[in-house]
Design an enzyme around this catalytic site. Structure first.
Site, mmCIF file in Angstrom:
data_model
loop_
_atom_site.group_PDB
_atom_site.id
_atom_site.type_symbol
_atom_site.label_atom_id
_atom_site.label_comp_id
_atom_site.label_asym_id
_atom_site.label_seq_id
_atom_site.Cartn_x
_atom_site.Cartn_y
_atom_site.Cartn_z
ATOM 1 N N CYS A 100 20.667 19.631 17.346
ATOM 2 C CA CYS A 100 19.832 20.379 16.379
ATOM 3 C C CYS A 100 18.403 20.187 16.861
ATOM 4 O O CYS A 100 17.653 19.363 16.348
ATOM 5 C CB CYS A 100 20.001 19.797 14.982
ATOM 6 S SG CYS A 100 21.713 19.644 14.480
ATOM 7 N N ALA A 101 18.026 20.945 17.880
ATOM 8 C CA ALA A 101 16.908 20.510 18.720
ATOM 9 C C ALA A 101 15.556 21.129 18.428
ATOM 10 O O ALA A 101 14.529 20.580 18.817
ATOM 11 C CB ALA A 101 17.260 20.781 20.185
ATOM 12 N N PRO A 130 12.007 22.373 16.890
ATOM 13 C CA PRO A 130 11.283 23.017 17.982
ATOM 14 C C PRO A 130 11.236 22.210 19.274
ATOM 15 O O PRO A 130 10.617 22.663 20.238
ATOM 16 C CB PRO A 130 9.877 23.180 17.400
ATOM 17 C CG PRO A 130 9.722 22.024 16.459
ATOM 18 C CD PRO A 130 11.088 21.797 15.878
ATOM 19 N N GLY A 139 10.659 18.514 19.855
ATOM 20 C CA GLY A 139 9.942 17.246 20.072
ATOM 21 C C GLY A 139 10.849 16.184 20.691
ATOM 22 O O GLY A 139 10.468 15.482 21.639
ATOM 23 N N LYS A 140 12.076 16.116 20.181
ATOM 24 C CA LYS A 140 12.962 15.055 20.672
ATOM 25 C C LYS A 140 13.605 15.447 21.994
ATOM 26 O O LYS A 140 13.868 14.590 22.836
ATOM 27 C CB LYS A 140 13.987 14.691 19.591
ATOM 28 C CG LYS A 140 13.288 14.134 18.347
ATOM 29 C CD LYS A 140 14.207 13.771 17.223
ATOM 30 C CE LYS A 140 13.428 13.387 15.989
ATOM 31 N NZ LYS A 140 12.840 14.548 15.250
ATOM 32 N N ARG A 188 14.158 29.913 16.430
ATOM 33 C CA ARG A 188 13.608 28.591 16.733
ATOM 34 C C ARG A 188 13.876 28.160 18.184
ATOM 35 O O ARG A 188 13.302 27.179 18.662
ATOM 36 C CB ARG A 188 14.178 27.549 15.746
ATOM 37 C CG ARG A 188 13.609 27.740 14.334
ATOM 38 C CD ARG A 188 14.295 26.844 13.318
ATOM 39 N NE ARG A 188 14.089 25.419 13.520
ATOM 40 C CZ ARG A 188 13.042 24.713 13.119
ATOM 41 N NH1 ARG A 188 12.066 25.321 12.476
ATOM 42 N NH2 ARG A 188 12.961 23.425 13.337
ATOM 43 N N ASP A 190 19.860 15.279 15.097
ATOM 44 C CA ASP A 190 18.670 15.182 14.245
ATOM 45 C C ASP A 190 18.874 16.268 13.181
ATOM 46 O O ASP A 190 18.394 17.394 13.313
ATOM 47 C CB ASP A 190 17.412 15.439 15.079
ATOM 48 C CG ASP A 190 16.144 15.146 14.309
ATOM 49 O OD1 ASP A 190 16.153 14.244 13.455
ATOM 50 O OD2 ASP A 190 15.129 15.832 14.549
ATOM 51 N N CYS A 233 15.035 13.286 8.227
ATOM 52 C CA CYS A 233 13.706 12.938 7.731
ATOM 53 C C CYS A 233 13.735 13.003 6.196
ATOM 54 O O CYS A 233 12.883 13.599 5.574
ATOM 55 C CB CYS A 233 12.627 13.842 8.322
ATOM 56 S SG CYS A 233 12.909 15.590 8.017
HETATM 57 C C1 LIG Z 1 15.166 18.449 11.673
HETATM 58 S S1 LIG Z 1 15.182 19.921 12.534
HETATM 59 C C2 LIG Z 1 15.231 19.378 14.192
HETATM 60 C C3 LIG Z 1 13.908 18.910 14.732
HETATM 61 C C4 LIG Z 1 13.985 18.644 16.208
HETATM 62 N N1 LIG Z 1 15.021 17.682 16.517
HETATM 63 C C5 LIG Z 1 12.671 18.172 16.805
HETATM 64 O O1 LIG Z 1 12.508 16.961 17.001
HETATM 65 O O2 LIG Z 1 11.822 19.000 17.124
HETATM 66 C C6 LIG Z 1 16.819 20.466 12.295
HETATM 67 C C7 LIG Z 1 17.213 21.675 13.125
HETATM 68 O O3 LIG Z 1 18.628 21.881 12.934
HETATM 69 C C8 LIG Z 1 18.874 23.251 13.088
HETATM 70 N N2 LIG Z 1 20.228 23.481 12.514
HETATM 71 C C9 LIG Z 1 20.591 23.683 11.230
HETATM 72 N N3 LIG Z 1 21.908 23.821 11.132
HETATM 73 C C10 LIG Z 1 22.414 23.703 12.390
HETATM 74 C C11 LIG Z 1 23.702 23.768 12.957
HETATM 75 N N4 LIG Z 1 24.774 23.973 12.203
HETATM 76 N N5 LIG Z 1 23.833 23.607 14.290
HETATM 77 C C12 LIG Z 1 22.756 23.408 15.088
HETATM 78 N N6 LIG Z 1 21.496 23.339 14.603
HETATM 79 C C13 LIG Z 1 21.329 23.481 13.275
HETATM 80 C C14 LIG Z 1 17.735 23.908 12.361
HETATM 81 O O4 LIG Z 1 17.536 25.226 12.795
HETATM 82 C C15 LIG Z 1 16.567 22.991 12.726
HETATM 83 O O5 LIG Z 1 15.857 23.495 13.821
#
Ligand SMILES: C[S@@+](CC[C@H](N)C(=O)[O-])C[C@H]1O[C@@H](n2cnc3c(N)ncnc32)[C@H](O)[C@@H]1O
Length: 550
Positions: A113-114, A116, A118-119, A142, A182, A235
């Site tokens: 779940c990457a 934008p 950062g990780k 995204r 994440d 978070c």
């Molecule tokens: C907390 S954010 C991730 C932040 C990211 N890891 C960073 O450090 O920049 C959660 C992300 O999960 C994505 N997401 C939600 N449901 C998902 C799914 N079923 N599979 C993959 N990604 C998903 C969202 O679009 C969102 O971008």
């Protein structure tokens, strides 16, 4: 700020935190902390203090090996070093999960779940160009900033996908050494950073998020190799999305267990005492107790927003699949060797999937020695008789003829770069675009591929146009033509705004006997920013629209 916090959230926190509650809620009256992380692919964190005035007063973030606090007025996002990918601006507690995951060069890593990114950028820094990062997000819009952030950091060995975890699990069974989940969450820990999160809290209800997380975890687990590690983070503060979520996961996946973490300065242990009765009973006491080994970041204990992280491992010995995986890997290694020997090319006419086909070349490399010895230039990709220039622009194909993208890349590379593919990289074409991709990947047929690897450029109208990601992943000395300005030189910001500049040919650094005319890598203090094209004293700006400063 606390007036804007949802009443139901405050009531819940009061019930959980008891005597700590006042301190917790008061923390919302203080400004949030700002952080940035140095990109080890471009800069040694030890050099940060010399680099910028803000480096002199910035304090290290205790749980990060390359993160620093900065003040709001420092505005590091406006400095050209930001555009050069020397650091990534990241909320301090968000640096924790990857720090705990123990990613090493050569690992196969999934960031599920990457966006934008950062990780993902942090993981790419840990891999140091070896192994592979599969960076995925299921929200298409995204994945664009995700791919851009990965490119800006100069990460070569990443692919970006836009998929549901279930579809990935079918392609990558037991494949990854490290997985980061994440997870999307109710975002309670971000209320101070982003007030809109507080407003949308009811909409992202805890129940809805925890159902999503459960589903994501099931498929993530299916992709972890025995002996591998998976880091789950959110978070948010809610136990239902954290300790309780993991207790239920462990109850259903007995070949997984918690790897205990040792909280450092201000970080707090997990709270198994907050797990609901039903979930605790199902998981059993040992499992529940093990969740003390998770880590929580609290805004009233540290300079960072709310975060939860737990590290899980899949026992190597518990699964017969382990042996299968080892066999699979040895097979892949053998396949890699034979693939490297056998010429190979990938083309597809169908958007959205990668396909390999026979013919073409396996690798696009330029041996420095070839250039230095002035050995013969390669055949043009289209016509052996009509090569006109050494500036990598004309390949002599007559109009209407289709350029072989791999050959066009090879030609460009020989004419303009001092670059070799790494051992585990192979040049592959997707329509007219050429990538370096990780050799050991399974077929991505049918998956939504946003970036199939390091985007090198595109064969277009008998020319090869080098990409912005290529420029960001190069070192200045890998370009046959470069120009380097100091960050104080106003041409740097003019270049970043997309202006065409006039420069003297003596300013260009030329290597390998090339003429001044052609693609030039434009650098700030030795760090690439993008391409310009030099002709007759003019440096035409080749920065793509999305990379210019407005
Ligand atoms: C907390 S954010 C991730 C932040 C990211 N890891 C960073 O450090 O920049 C959660 C992300 O999960 C994505 N997401 C939600 N449901 C998902 C799914 N079923 N599979 C993959 N990604 C998903 C969202 O679009 C969102 O971008």
């Amino acid at each position: 700020m606390n007036e804007t916090l949802p009443a139901a959230f405050l009531d819940k926190m009061k019930g959980l935190l008891l005597e700590e509650y006042e301190q917790f809620v008061n923390s919302y009256n203080f400004p949030r902390a700002y952080g940035l992380r140095i990109n080890p692919l471009k800069l040694d964190a030890g050099k940060w203090h010399e680099l910028l005035p803000m480096g002199k007063h910035s304090q290290p973030i205790p749980w990060s090996s390359d993160g620093f606090y900065y003040s709001e007025e420092d505005r590091p996002g406006t400095h050209p070093y930001y555009n050069a990918g020397l650091y990534y601006i990241q909320e301090p507690s968000a640096m924790l999960p990857v720090e705990l995951l123990d990613v090493r060069p050569g690992h196969r890593v999934l960031d599920l779940c990457a966006a934008p990114g950062g990780k993902s950028v942090q993981i790419g820094g840990r891999l140091l160009g070896r192994g592979v990062l599969v960076s995925n997000d299921n929200a298409y819009e995204r994945t664009k900033p995700l791919a851009k952030n990965i490119a800006m950091a100069g990460i070569r060995n990443a692919i970006v996908l836009n998929e549901e975890p279930e579809r990935l699990a079918a392609v990558f069974p037991l494949w990854f050494d490290r997985i980061l989940v994440d997870a999307p969450c109710s975002g309670e820990g971000m209320f101070r950073k982003d007030e809109s999160m507080a407003a949308s809290w009811e909409r992202h209800s805890v129940e809805r998020c925890s159902a999503m997380q459960r589903d994501i975890l099931i498929h993530a687990a299916a992709m972890l190799a025995p002996g591998g590690q998976m880091l789950y983070s959110t978070c948010t503060f809610s136990p239902e999305e954290n300790e309780e979520q993991i207790a239920s996961f462990l109850a259903a996946n007995r070949d997984f267990s918690v790897v205990p973490l040792h909280p450092v300065s201000g970080l707090q242990p997990g709270r198994p005492d907050w797990i609901g009765e039903a979930a605790a009973k199902l998981a059993g006491k040992d499992v529940t107790d093990s969740l003390k080994g998770a880590v929580r970041v609290w805004p009233h204990h540290t300079a960072g927003e709310g975060h939860f992280a737990v590290l899980l491992t899949r026992h190597a010995e518990a699964s017969k699949c382990g042996e299968n995986l080892q066999n699979e890997r040895s097979r892949e290694n053998l396949d890699d060797v034979s693939r490297a020997r056998e010429p190979k090319q990938a083309f597809t006419d169908k958007p959205g999937s990668l396909r390999s086909a026979a013919g073409g070349r396996a690798k696009a490399t330029m041996q420095n020695s070839t250039r230095k010895q002035g050995a013969g230039y390669p055949e043009s990709p289209m016509s052996r008789n009509s090569r006109k220039s050494r500036d990598g622009q004309s390949h002599g194909a007559t109009s209407g003829e289709r350029v072989d993208p791999i050959a066009a890349w090879e030609y460009f590379c020989r004419e303009n770069l001092l670059l070799d593919a790494a051992e585990d990289e192979v040049a592959e074409a997707f329509q007219d675009k050429v990538f370096f991709r990780y050799r050991g990947l399974p077929s991505l047929e049918g998956l939504k591929v946003i970036r199939g690897g390091w985007l090198l450029g595109e064969a277009k109208k008998q020319r090869f146009i080098p990409s912005q990601p290529l420029s960001m992943g190069l070192k200045a000395e890998q370009a046959a033509r470069s120009v380097c300005w100091s960050c104080q030189d106003d041409r740097v910001s003019r270049f970043l705004r997309g202006e065409t500049l006039f420069i003297e040919p003596e300013e260009l650094l030329l290597q390998g006997g090339v003429s001044a005319k052609g693609y030039v890598l434009v650098c700030v203090d030795g760090f690439p920013l993008g391409w310009g094209k030099y002709v007759d004293g003019m440096l035409k700006n080749e920065l793509a629209a999305g990379w210019r400063r407005i």
